[in-house]
Scaffold this active site. Structure first.
Site, short mmCIF file in Angstrom:
data_model
loop_
_atom_site.label_atom_id
_atom_site.label_comp_id
_atom_site.label_asym_id
_atom_site.label_seq_id
_atom_site.Cartn_x
_atom_site.Cartn_y
_atom_site.Cartn_z
N GLY A 150 0.83 -1.20 0.00
CA GLY A 150 0.00 0.00 0.00
C GLY A 150 0.87 1.25 0.00
CG PHE A 151 4.21 1.02 -0.83
CD1 PHE A 151 5.08 0.32 0.00
CD2 PHE A 151 3.82 0.43 -2.01
CE1 PHE A 151 5.54 -0.93 -0.36
CE2 PHE A 151 4.27 -0.82 -2.37
CZ PHE A 151 5.14 -1.51 -1.56
N GLY A 209 1.96 -6.96 3.92
CA GLY A 209 3.15 -7.60 3.36
C GLY A 209 4.33 -7.47 4.29
CB THR A 210 4.71 -5.31 7.19
OG1 THR A 210 3.36 -5.53 7.60
CG2 THR A 210 4.76 -4.06 6.34
CG ASN A 217 10.47 -12.87 11.78
OD1 ASN A 217 10.95 -12.85 10.66
ND2 ASN A 217 10.11 -13.98 12.39
CB THR A 243 8.94 -10.14 8.50
OG1 THR A 243 9.11 -9.88 9.90
CG2 THR A 243 8.35 -11.51 8.31
N GLY A 248 8.75 0.47 14.87
CA GLY A 248 8.35 0.04 13.52
C GLY A 248 9.42 0.34 12.50
N GLY A 299 8.82 -0.03 8.87
CA GLY A 299 8.28 -0.05 7.51
C GLY A 299 8.83 1.04 6.62
CD GLU A 300 6.14 4.92 6.98
OE1 GLU A 300 5.83 5.91 6.33
OE2 GLU A 300 5.61 4.60 8.06
#
Lengths: 336, 741
Positions: free
Chosen positions: B240-241, B468-469, B632, B635, B703, B705-706
C-alpha cells in the site's frame, strides 16, 4: 477491448487469403498488438493468427542469413549461428524487453512494433496524428523527452502532418546496420524491400509506419554475408538497466583491415521514426584509421541536422558520445 | 547486531518463515478482488470507472444511450443519475455528487456489466462533453504563487529557532542550493480493489486496504449508516505504501453501485487508474542553506520548501521536517508552502516527509562536507544531536553513532577517495556516498483478542492489517511468547473489522501498537488459565498462588516444581472444553510527550557511472539501523532491504510526469513509470543494532516499515558525485541529467 473475430490459419497462403477481410490484422506474438487493442489504440475487426504457418527457421550459410518472420526473438538471439556470425543482432535483441516478452515476440512482429509515444499510447490524449489522423500532435508541446530529433515532421502542434514519434525497436537498429532486407508476400506475388525502405519517416502521413501494404505478409528477413562478426557493438542507453526503451541506441559494425576500417555499418535507435542509418557516417569511416578522431567525425555526421525539443535536447550530445563509444568498442572486437 | 548476509539460526521465539508465506506462494492467500463468496459467484457485477480527460471544468453532458445498449451492461452511474447522498461530501473524493472536474483522471462515471471486458468496452461508448476551464498546471513556472498550507481553514506558519541571521553571519562555509524531488506514485503490486455487497441495510466490503477501521468509518460517514452496519475484511494487502491508508473514491463508488444494482459489485483499478485518484507524493522544491564554522559545527540551517497541492485539498509533504531535528544547529528556520494544481490529492507515501527530507538535506550535508574538506561521517558526528533540537527534549533511545561506525565498517568507507572522479575501472567511474536515515517511532491505541483452545492451539486476533510486512508472523510470536508456546501453535486472524480495533498500518506504527495489545490479551488469557487451574479441585495446581505458576510448551506448572502441573489441553478438556478468551489493549504511556521516539540509521552506497552513457549501476548499499528490538529477522530485514531498493529507485528512476497542457500523467504505466528492476539492484547488506527501546513500549520494538527508504536516495546521489564530480540536485538522476550536470 473492441469485439473482434479470431481466425487461425495453418499456411501462408491461407493467411494471405484471410487478410483480405476488411481491417484484419495478423497476430504474431501479440506482445504489442494485444496491449494496444486492450487500450483502444488498435481495433482490428479480425485477428489472423499466423503462429502456425511455419516461417520459423533460421538459416545461416555463406550467402548470408534467412530468418523466418515467425522466429521468436529469444530463439533468434540465442541461435548459435546468429551469435557466431551476427552478434550485433543477438545483442540488440537481448537488450530489448524482458525474457518473457522475447519468448513471444516474433521477427516480423518486431519489425511492425509501433511507437511508444505517450500521446499515441493513451487514447485520453485527444491529439495524435498517428492514432487519429488529422488530430494534431500533443508531444510537440508536451513531454517530449523520448521523442525524435532526426527526420521528424514538425509543422506545429495542430498540423495533420506533425509527428515526432520514434521507432522503439532494438532489433530494427541492428538490422539497419547489417543491411537487412525484408521479404514480403501478397496474393499478387513476392517483393523485397531493403530495411532502410521498410520503415518510413512520418512525412505527411504519420499514421503509416511502414511501406508494407495492408494485404502483405512479411515472410522473412535476410542478411548479407556477415562482415562485422569480429567487430561490432550494440550500445543501449536507457533509464534503468533492463526493461526500458532506449533513450539512444547505437548499432555499430566494422569491417577491419588491421587498424584501418574497410567498411562500416552504423545505425541509431531512439532518435527517429525509423532506425536511423547514416550512410554519411559510414562513408566517413570507410578507409580511415580506427581512431577517436575518426569516430567523432562519424558521430557528428550521424546527427547532422538534428532538431531537438524542450525535453530531448540531451539526445544530440548523448547520441554522439554513444556513437564514439560503440565504434571504439567495435574496433576492439566483438561484444561478449 | 543482526545482518541479512550472515547465515544464522532463527532466534528462540521467532518464526523461521513468514506465517503466511506458504499461503502466498501457493496462491491460497486471497486478496480483496479474489473473493467469490459468501454471495453467489454468478451474481458478481463488474464495475469500471470512467475517468475525466480534462484537467479542469465541469461535465456538460454524458450521452450513455449507445453504452447502455452494449452487451452485458447492467447500469451506468453518472453525476446526472446517481443517488444523491444526504451526508456532506468529502471534498477530496470524487463520488459523482457534482459535475465538477478537478483533475485529468478523476472518476466521473461507473459502468456496471456482467464482465470486466464488457464494462470497459461500454465505457468507451460514452460521449462525454465538458465545459473546460483554465487549469492550474506548470508547477515549476508558478512557484511564486506558493502559500502556506491550510489546516482547518488556518494557514500554518513555518518554524523558527534562534536568530538565524545572526548565527549565519558566523558561518565560514555556506551551502545554499535548491534540491528537487519529483511527483511519485505508490504503485503497490496489488491494485486498489473493492468488492461490496449489501444485506438489507448492512454493507459488507472486501477491500485492499491499510486500514479496515478507516474504511468502515468512511463508508458509515459518507453513506450515513450506523457504524455497526459496515463490515470490512482484508486478510491480505498486496502493498500500500500509504496509498491504501485512505478510503479513496472507488471504495464508496463500489458500495453505491452495489446498492443500485442490488448485487455484489467488484471494482478493481487498473494500473493507469492509480495515477491520480489514489494519492501521490507531491513534487518538492527545497531551498536549503546551511552555514558552518571552520570546525564543521553548523551554525544555521534554513530550509524553505515549496510543493504542489491539489485544488481539492492540502496535503503537506513535510520535506523540511528532517532539517529541523536531524542535526544540532545554533539557529534553524523552515517553511513549507503550497502551489495549487489541478491534480489528484497528495497523500502519505512511504516515509512521507523523511524520504524527501533526507533525500535533499543529505545532499546539502555532503556538499558542506566537501567544502569543509571533511569526511561526511565526521561532519555528522560533529553535529550529532544528543537530544531532539526541534523540541528540546530527550530521545527515548538513540544509538545513531553506532550505526555510522558499524555501517562504515561493513561498507569499507575508509577506502573512499575524498576527491571526486578519481577512481575508475575501464569505462566506469566509481564513487562512494553516505547519508543518515531517520523516521519517527509512532504508536497508537490498539486492541487484540487471544483464545487458548482445548486442542492445544492458541488464537490471536486483531483488527489490524498485514500489508506484506509480517504482522501475522509477529502476532503469532508475541502471543506465543506471552504464553510460553511454540509460535507455530498460534493461529492468527486480522483484517476483519469484527475483531478488536487497531490503527492504520501506516506511520510504521503497527508493531509498536498492536503487539503490546496482543501481549496484554495473552497475559490476560494466561491469568484466566491460572485461575481455572487454581479453582479446579482436579488440577495439580488447585489452590496454588498465581505468582507461583508458570507456563511453557503448552503446560501449566509450579515454578518451584515443574513436574507439578498439566497440559493446557488436559485442564481445558476437564473443564467443559471451552476456550479461554481475553481481550487486551495498549496505548502510549502518559510520558509520551516528554521524549522524542525516533529511529535512525546510516546508509552507504557504491555506484559505478558509465563515462559515456552516464548510466548508473548501484553496486552495493550497506545500511545499519537503530530500530529497537527486531521482532523477526526475515520479515524485518526484508522491509529494510525493500526500503533501500525504493531509495535506489527514488535516486535514479521514479517520476510521474504531468503533461503541461492536458494535466494528465503521461507515463502512468509500468513500462514508462520506472522503478528498479532486478538488474538495477546490487548487493544490499542491512543490519540492525537490536537495542531495545523499552521507554517507547514494553517490547522495546520500533516500527521499521519506512526508515529503509530514508537516506538511501541521498547516499546514491552523493556516490554519483564522488564518482563523477558532478552534483545533480534534481531527482531522479537519469543519464541525461548526469551528462548535463
Amino acid at each position: 477491448m473492441n469485439p473482434f473475430a479470431y481466425q487461425r490459419v495453418e499456411a501462408p497462403d491461407a493467411a494471405l487469403q484471410a487478410i483480405a477481410i476488411h481491417n484484419a490484422k495478423f497476430l504474431g506474438g501479440g506482445t504489442n498488438l494485444v496491449d494496444l487493442m486492450k487500450d483502444g489504440v488498435e481495433s482490428p475487426s479480425t485477428l489472423i493468427d499466423i503462429n502456425h504457418i511455419g516461417l520459423n527457421k533460421v538459416l545461416v550459410n555463406a550467402n548470408g542469413a534467412t530468418i523466418g518472420a515467425l522466429v521468436r526473438n529469444s530463439d533468434l538471439a540465442n541461435d548459435p549461428a546468429i551469435v557466431a556470425h551476427y552478434p550485433l543482432l543477438s545483442h540488440a535483441l537481448l537488450s530489448g524487453a524482458s525474457p518473457q516478452l522475447r519468448n513471444m515476440a516474433t521477427t516480423g512482429g518486431n519489425l511492425m512494433q509501433r511507437t511508444r509515444c505517450f500521446y499515441f499510447m493513451d487514447t485520453a490524449f485527444p491529439a495524435c496524428n498517428k492514432r487519429v489522423p488529422g488530430s494534431g500532435c500533443a508531444a510537440i508541446q508536451g513531454f517530449n523527452r523520448i521523442h525524435a530529433i532526426l527526420g521528424q515532421t514538425d509543422e506545429g502542434a495542430t498540423s495533420a502532418h506533425t509527428c515526432i514519434a520514434t521507432n522503439p525497436s532494438d532489433m530494427n537498429v541492428a538490422l539497419a546496420a547489417l543491411d537487412a532486407k525484408v521479404e514480403i508476400q501478397s496474393a499478387k506475388g513476392k517483393r523485397t524491400l531493403p530495411l532502410a525502405d521498410f520503415h518510413r519517416l512520418p512525412g505527411t502521413t504519420p499514421e503509416v509506419d511502414t511501406n508494407l501494404h495492408p494485404d502483405e505478409l512479411i515472410v522473412a528477413v535476410t542478411l548479407p554475408p556477415a562482415k562485422f562478426a569480429k567487430n561490432s557493438w550494440y550500445l543501449k542507453v536507457r533509464d534503468r538497466q533492463s526493461y526500458a526503451f532506449a533513450l539512444v541506441s547505437v548499432a555499430a559494425g566494422l569491417e577491419m583491415d588491421g587498424d584501418t576500417i574497410r567498411s562500416a555499418g552504423l545505425a541509431l535507435g531512439g532518435v527517429a521514426h525509423k532506425p536511423w542509418r547514416s550512410p554519411e557516417a559510414e562513408h566517413a569511416l570507410a578507409g580511415k584509421p580506427a581512431t577517436r578522431e575518426t569516430f567523432q567525425r562519424a558521430a557528428e555526421l550521424a546527427v547532422a541536422g538534428a532538431k531537438p525539443y524542450e525535453h530531448n535536447a540531451f539526445k544530440v550530445e548523448l547520441a554522439k558520445q554513444s556513437i564514439v563509444r560503440a565504434l571504439t568498442q567495435a574496433s576492439k572486437g566483438a561484444q561478449a | 547486531m543482526i545482518r541479512n548476509n550472515q547465515a544464522r539460526p532463527t532466534p528462540e521465539g521467532q518464526l523461521e518463515h513468514r506465517y503466511d508465506g506458504i499461503a502466498k506462494v501457493t496462491g491460497k492467500a486471497k486478496y480483496a478482488a479474489e473473493f467469490t463468496e459468501p454471495f453467489p459467484k454468478k451474481d458478481l457485477v463488474y464495475a469500471y470507472i470512467v475517468h475525466s480527460t480534462i484537467p479542469s471544468g465541469s461535465i456538460a453532458s454524458i450521452d450513455q444511450k449507445e453504452a447502455e445498449r452494449a452487451f452485458g451492461v447492467i447500469a451506468i452511474l453518472t453525476p446526472f443519475n446517481v443517488p444523491k447522498l444526504t451526508s456532506a461530501k468529502p471534498h477530496n473524493l470524487s463520488i459523482l455528487q457534482d459535475t465538477d472536474v478537478h483533475y485529468n483522471g478523476q472518476p466521473i462515471a461507473v459502468v456496471l456489466a456482467s464482465s470486466l471486458p464488457f464494462a470497459r468496452q461500454a465505457a468507451r461508448m460514452l460521449t462525454i462533453k465538458y465545459n473546460q476551464q483554465p487549469a492550474k498546471l506548470n508547477f515549476m513556472g508558478r512557484l511564486d504563487e506558493a502559500r502556506p498550507p491550510k489546516q482547518g481553514g488556518r494557514e500554518q506558519p513555518g518554524t523558527q529557532r534562534g536568530d538565524l541571521a545572526a548565527s549565519m553571519a558566523k558561518a565560514t562555509v555556506t551551502v545554499d542550493e535548491t534540491y528537487i524531488t519529483p511527483l511519485q506514485n505508490h504503485n503497490p503490486m496489488e491494485p486498489h480493489a473493492t468488492i461490496a455487497w449489501w444485506e438489507g441495510e448492512e454493507l459488507n466490503v472486501y477491500d485492499g486496504t491499510q486500514y479496515i477501521s478507516g474504511v468502515k468509518m468512511s463508508l458509515a460517514r459518507i453513506l450515513n449508516l450506523p457504524l455497526e452496519n459496515v463490515h470490512v475484511q482484508c486478510p491480505y494487502t498486496g502493498g500500500g505504501f500509504g496509498s491504501k491508508g485512505t478510503a479513496w473514491s472507488h471504495v464508496t463508488l463500489a458500495a453505491m453501485a452495489a446498492k443500485v444494482v442490488q448485487k455484489p459489485v467488484k471494482l478493481v483499478l487498473e494500473r493507469n487508474q492509480m495515477f491520480g485518484p489514489v494519492g501521490t507524493r507531491p513534487t518538492t522544491v527545497n531551498k536549503i542553506k546551511i552555514g558552518a564554522d571552520a570546525s564543521g559545527k553548523i551554525v544555521g540551517i534554513q530550509h524553505d520548501a515549496i510543493m504542489n497541492t491539489s485544488v481539492m485539498d492540502d496535503f503537506v509533504e513535510h520535506s523540511a521536517g528532517t532539517s529541523r531535528m536531524l542535526y544540532n544547529s545554533e539557529a534553524n528556520a523552515t517553511t513549507e508552502k503550497m502551489v495549487e494544481m489541478n491534480l489528484g490529492m497528495g497523500t502519505y507515501m512511504r516515509a512521507p516527509g523523511e524520504a524527501t527530507g533526507t533525500a535533499v538535506l543529505e545532499i546539502a550535508m555532503d556538499e558542506l562536507a566537501h567544502k569543509l574538506k571533511m569526511d561526511p561521517v565526521q561532519l555528522r558526528l560533529v553535529n550529532y544531536a544528543e537530544t531532539d533540537p526541534s523540541r528540546n527534549r530527550p530521545f527515548s533511545s538513540k544509538h545513531l553513532r553506532e550505526c555510522y561506525t558499524q555501517a562504515a565498517e561493513n561498507f569499507g568507507w575508509s577506502k573512499r577517495n575524498a576527491e571526486p572522479g578519481q577512481k575508475t575501472e575501464g569505462n566506469k567511474q566509481i564513487g562512494y556516498g553516505m547519508a543518515t536515515a531517520t523516521y519517527p517511532a509512532n504508536r497508537s491505541a490498539a486492541s487484540a483478542i487471544v483464545r487458548i483452545l482445548p486442542n492445544g492451539r492458541v488464537f490471536a486476533g486483531s483488527g489490524t492489517q498485514d500489508i506484506g510486512t509480517g504482522m501475522y508472523t509477529i502476532m503469532a510470536q508475541t502471543a506465543a511468547a506471552a504464553l510460553g508456546l511454540d509460535p507455530t501453535l498460534v493461529d492468527v486472524k486480522l483484517g476483519d473489522s469484527a475483531l478488536p480495533k487497531a490503527p492504520v498500518s501506516g506511520g510504521s506504527q503497527s508493531t509498536a501498537s498492536v503487539l503490546p495489545a496482543v501481549d496484554a490479551a495473552a497475559r490476560q488469557a494466561k491469568l484466566k488459565l491460572f485461575q481455572l487451574a487454581m479453582q479446579d479441585t482436579h488440577s495439580p495446581l488447585y489452590n496454588a498462588k498465581d505468582t507461583d505458576i508458570e507456563t511453557k510448551d503448552g503446560h501449566i506448572f509450579l515454578k518451584s516444581n515443574p513436574s507439578t502441573g498439566e497440559s493446557f489441553t488436559a485442564l481445558l478438556t476437564r473443564n467443559g472444553a471451552a476456550p479461554i478468551e481475553a481481550e487486551g489493549s495498549a496505548e502510549p504511556g502518559p510520558d509520551k510527550n516528554s521524549m522524542t521516539t525516533q529511529s535512525f540509521g546510516a546508509v552507504f552506497a557504491e555506484v559505478a557511472v558509465d563515462k559515456d552513457t552516464h548510466m548508473v549501476q548501484v553496486r552495493r548499499v550497506v545500511g545499519t539501523y537503530d530500530i529497537g528490538t527486531l521482532m523477526n529477522n526475515k520479515t524485518g530485514l526484508n522491509q529494510l532491504m525493500g526500503g533501500i531498493v525504493w531509495g535506489v529507485g527514488f535516486a535514479l528512476h521514479e517520476e510521474a510526469v504531468i503533461d503541461p497542457v492536458y494535466g494528465r500523467t503521461v507515463n502512468g504505466n509500468f513500462a514508462d513509470y520506472h522503478v528498479p528492476v532486478n538488474a538495477d539492484i546490487g548487493d544490499i547488506d542491512v543490519s540492525v543494532l537490536n537495542i531495545p527501546d523499552t521507554k517507547f513500549n514494553p517490547l522495546g520494538s520500533r516500527g521499521i516499515g519506512e526508515i529503509g527508504i530514508t537516506g538511501a536516495a541521498a547516499a546514491v546521489a552523493n556516490a554519483i558525485y564522488n564518482a563523477t564530480g558532478k552534483r545533480v540536485r534534481n531527482y531522479p538522476m537519469t543519464p541525461d541529467k548526469i551528462m548535463q550536470a
